[in-house]
Design a protein around this motif. Structure first.
Motif, mmCIF file in Angstrom:
data_model
loop_
_atom_site.group_PDB
_atom_site.id
_atom_site.type_symbol
_atom_site.label_atom_id
_atom_site.label_comp_id
_atom_site.label_asym_id
_atom_site.label_seq_id
_atom_site.Cartn_x
_atom_site.Cartn_y
_atom_site.Cartn_z
ATOM 1 N N UNK A 168 44.775 -105.966 32.300
ATOM 2 C CA UNK A 168 43.710 -105.305 33.059
ATOM 3 C C UNK A 168 44.244 -104.836 34.410
ATOM 4 N N UNK A 169 43.602 -103.806 34.943
ATOM 5 C CA UNK A 169 44.001 -103.308 36.260
ATOM 6 C C UNK A 169 43.558 -104.291 37.337
ATOM 7 N N UNK A 170 44.202 -104.205 38.482
ATOM 8 C CA UNK A 170 43.884 -105.096 39.610
ATOM 9 C C UNK A 170 42.417 -104.985 40.019
ATOM 10 N N UNK A 171 41.859 -103.766 39.918
ATOM 11 C CA UNK A 171 40.474 -103.530 40.344
ATOM 12 C C UNK A 171 39.513 -103.383 39.151
ATOM 13 N N UNK A 172 39.815 -104.041 38.039
ATOM 14 C CA UNK A 172 38.994 -103.951 36.839
ATOM 15 C C UNK A 172 37.512 -104.184 37.160
ATOM 16 N N UNK A 173 36.651 -103.420 36.499
ATOM 17 C CA UNK A 173 35.207 -103.556 36.640
ATOM 18 C C UNK A 173 34.659 -104.004 35.292
ATOM 19 N N UNK A 174 33.911 -105.116 35.281
ATOM 20 C CA UNK A 174 33.358 -105.643 34.037
ATOM 21 C C UNK A 174 31.861 -105.828 34.213
ATOM 22 N N UNK A 175 31.101 -105.318 33.252
ATOM 23 C CA UNK A 175 29.639 -105.401 33.302
ATOM 24 C C UNK A 175 29.112 -106.069 32.044
ATOM 25 N N UNK A 176 28.038 -106.854 32.206
ATOM 26 C CA UNK A 176 27.329 -107.428 31.070
ATOM 27 C C UNK A 176 27.792 -108.797 30.631
ATOM 28 N N UNK A 177 28.495 -109.530 31.461
ATOM 29 C CA UNK A 177 28.996 -110.845 31.070
ATOM 30 C C UNK A 177 27.957 -111.932 31.294
ATOM 31 N N UNK A 178 27.761 -112.782 30.300
ATOM 32 C CA UNK A 178 26.859 -113.913 30.442
ATOM 33 C C UNK A 178 27.373 -114.808 31.566
ATOM 34 N N UNK A 179 26.456 -115.301 32.366
ATOM 35 C CA UNK A 179 26.821 -116.191 33.456
ATOM 36 C C UNK A 179 27.240 -115.490 34.728
ATOM 37 N N UNK A 180 27.474 -114.186 34.659
ATOM 38 C CA UNK A 180 27.881 -113.429 35.847
ATOM 39 C C UNK A 180 26.634 -112.888 36.532
ATOM 40 N N UNK B 139 27.719 -111.706 17.709
ATOM 41 C CA UNK B 139 28.513 -110.485 17.755
ATOM 42 C C UNK B 139 28.421 -109.876 19.150
ATOM 43 N N UNK B 140 29.430 -109.118 19.495
ATOM 44 C CA UNK B 140 29.469 -108.426 20.772
ATOM 45 C C UNK B 140 30.107 -107.063 20.604
ATOM 46 N N UNK B 141 29.817 -106.191 21.534
ATOM 47 C CA UNK B 141 30.359 -104.841 21.528
ATOM 48 C C UNK B 141 30.765 -104.495 22.955
ATOM 49 N N UNK B 142 31.940 -103.931 23.097
ATOM 50 C CA UNK B 142 32.404 -103.514 24.417
ATOM 51 C C UNK B 142 32.924 -102.088 24.351
ATOM 52 N N UNK B 143 32.647 -101.367 25.419
ATOM 53 C CA UNK B 143 33.226 -100.047 25.639
ATOM 54 C C UNK B 143 34.233 -100.229 26.781
ATOM 55 N N UNK B 144 35.449 -99.875 26.534
ATOM 56 C CA UNK B 144 36.516 -100.003 27.522
ATOM 57 C C UNK B 144 36.938 -98.626 27.996
ATOM 58 N N UNK B 145 37.322 -98.554 29.261
ATOM 59 C CA UNK B 145 38.007 -97.371 29.783
ATOM 60 C C UNK B 145 39.422 -97.820 30.117
ATOM 61 N N UNK B 146 40.379 -97.148 29.512
ATOM 62 C CA UNK B 146 41.777 -97.510 29.679
ATOM 63 C C UNK B 146 42.415 -96.647 30.769
ATOM 64 N N UNK B 147 43.356 -97.241 31.469
ATOM 65 C CA UNK B 147 44.074 -96.536 32.537
ATOM 66 C C UNK B 147 45.492 -97.102 32.594
ATOM 67 N N UNK B 148 46.486 -96.251 32.433
ATOM 68 C CA UNK B 148 47.889 -96.685 32.466
ATOM 69 C C UNK B 148 48.149 -97.850 31.517
ATOM 70 N N UNK B 149 47.602 -97.753 30.294
ATOM 71 C CA UNK B 149 47.780 -98.750 29.245
ATOM 72 C C UNK B 149 47.258 -100.141 29.632
#
Length: 143
Positions: free
Chosen positions: A32-44, A109-119
């Motif tokens: 993951x990138x240093x500034x990764x953004x994650x949305x929708x996590x349980x407990x967050x 089950x879970x579903x995630x949409x990822x945006x990739x940057x520099x692999x």
């Protein structure tokens, strides 16, 4: 028919799931990138911003569910966007986000949409069956 070689994005997602299953939080910088953004996590409480905060979430989750396991079911990609659907199983053996240990297992089950940057994963928008998990853990009554 010959099997296609997995794309670079798919290799990153597969390694990401493998690291989670192996409780290898130290693998996050390669994934993951240093500034990764994650949305929708349980407990967050809202968005998780940055690798340090995301690593803390991983640590908390894996501490509460030491046998956590994710199995990739479906994978799609288009350009820098990736979608992955998986099955998440585990047993809540320890406290998890202020929920006392239940010693009960779950499968969701879970579903995630990822945006990739520099692999690497730069963004993850996640939805999973949190209600189903809480019902299976006995936290929320099933109706």
């Amino acid at each position: 028919m010959a099997q296609a070689t997995p794309s670079k994005h798919k290799q990153v997602i597969e390694r990401y799931l493998e690291a989670f299953n192996e409780q290898d939080v130290d693998a996050l910088p390669e994934l993951v990138t240093e500034d990764v953004l994650v949305q929708g996590l349980i407990g967050a409480d809202g968005d998780v911003n940055g690798i340090e905060e995301y690593g803390e979430w991983w640590t908390e989750t894996l501490s509460g569910i030491p046998d956590a396991h994710i199995e990739l079911e479906d994978y799609f990609e288009s350009g820098e966007k990736v979608a992955a659907r998986w099955t998440f199983t585990g047993t809540q053996e320890n406290d998890l986000f202020d929920i006392p240990a239940t010693n009960r297992s779950f499968e969701i089950t879970g579903l995630a949409i990822f945006r990739m940057e520099d692999e690497k994963i730069a963004e993850k928008r996640y939805q999973q069956d949190d209600l189903g998990m809480l019902q299976q853990l006995g936290i929320v009554e099933e109706h």
